[in-house]
Design a protein around this motif. Structure first.
Motif, mmCIF file in Angstrom:
data_model
loop_
_atom_site.group_PDB
_atom_site.id
_atom_site.type_symbol
_atom_site.label_atom_id
_atom_site.label_comp_id
_atom_site.label_asym_id
_atom_site.label_seq_id
_atom_site.Cartn_x
_atom_site.Cartn_y
_atom_site.Cartn_z
ATOM 1 N N PHE A 28 48.852 20.150 91.042
ATOM 2 C CA PHE A 28 48.528 19.162 90.314
ATOM 3 C C PHE A 28 48.878 18.919 88.935
ATOM 4 O O PHE A 28 49.027 20.166 88.351
ATOM 5 N N GLY A 29 49.209 17.828 88.289
ATOM 6 C CA GLY A 29 49.278 17.516 86.913
ATOM 7 C C GLY A 29 49.752 16.401 86.696
ATOM 8 O O GLY A 29 49.811 15.636 87.505
ATOM 9 N N ARG A 30 49.881 16.132 85.354
ATOM 10 C CA ARG A 30 50.207 14.617 84.780
ATOM 11 C C ARG A 30 51.942 14.562 84.640
ATOM 12 O O ARG A 30 52.490 15.630 84.191
ATOM 13 N N LEU A 31 52.371 13.327 85.185
ATOM 14 C CA LEU A 31 53.825 13.090 85.241
ATOM 15 C C LEU A 31 54.148 12.850 83.847
ATOM 16 O O LEU A 31 53.443 11.880 83.383
ATOM 17 N N THR A 32 54.881 13.723 83.071
ATOM 18 C CA THR A 32 55.281 13.213 81.732
ATOM 19 C C THR A 32 56.766 12.662 81.901
ATOM 20 O O THR A 32 57.241 12.220 80.806
ATOM 21 N N ASN A 33 57.616 12.919 82.849
ATOM 22 C CA ASN A 33 58.855 12.531 82.682
ATOM 23 C C ASN A 33 59.454 12.357 84.203
ATOM 24 O O ASN A 33 59.044 13.449 85.173
ATOM 25 N N TYR A 34 60.233 11.478 84.499
ATOM 26 C CA TYR A 34 60.889 11.582 85.742
ATOM 27 C C TYR A 34 62.296 10.648 85.644
ATOM 28 O O TYR A 34 62.549 9.711 84.900
#
Length: 134
Positions: A28-34
């Protein structure tokens, strides 16, 4: 045959090279870029005042509504690219905003301790077995 369910591994374990290529895992983690053009997302997490980033290949889960800054759980297989950069080939990418991640981390650690005690292994033996089995 169904794919493996995936063992919970923390982002910092993956980034430090503790997980073998081809292993099924959850993290799990925070989405910083897509970037939809190249089917790649970046997850980020802080641990012990160090920031860890992990690339996630999203080609199997597209289209999905990426929300930068939201928390995500990913289930997939570990791959490495040139230069030994870890990448997860996602087969599930789920928005997990509102989930208590410190509590999830604590639960995963407690589960690991339980399995260690149940199997009667020392911490070092378990680490070696995890590296081999994962």
């Amino acid at each position: 045959m169904l794919p493996q369910a995936g063992v919970f591994r923390f982002l910092w374990e993956i980034c430090s090279g503790e997980v073998e290529e081809g292993s099924a895992l959850r993290t799990f983690g925070r989405l910083t870029n897509y970037d939809a053009r190249i089917s790649e997302a970046i997850l980020f997490v802080h641990h012990n005042s160090i920031g860890y980033q992990l690339r996630v290949c999203t080609s199997l889960v597209e289209p999905f509504e990426a929300r930068i800054g939201s928390e995500y759980i990913v289930l997939g297989e570990m791959e490495t690219t040139a230069g030994n950069v870890p990448v997860i080939q996602a087969r599930l990418l789920m928005d997990a905003d509102g989930m208590n991640f410190p509590l999830l981390e604590h639960a995963v650690q407690e589960q690991r301790k339980y399995f260690q005690q149940r199997d009667g292994r020392s911490e070092l033996e378990t680490e070696v077995v995890n590296k081999r089995d994962v």
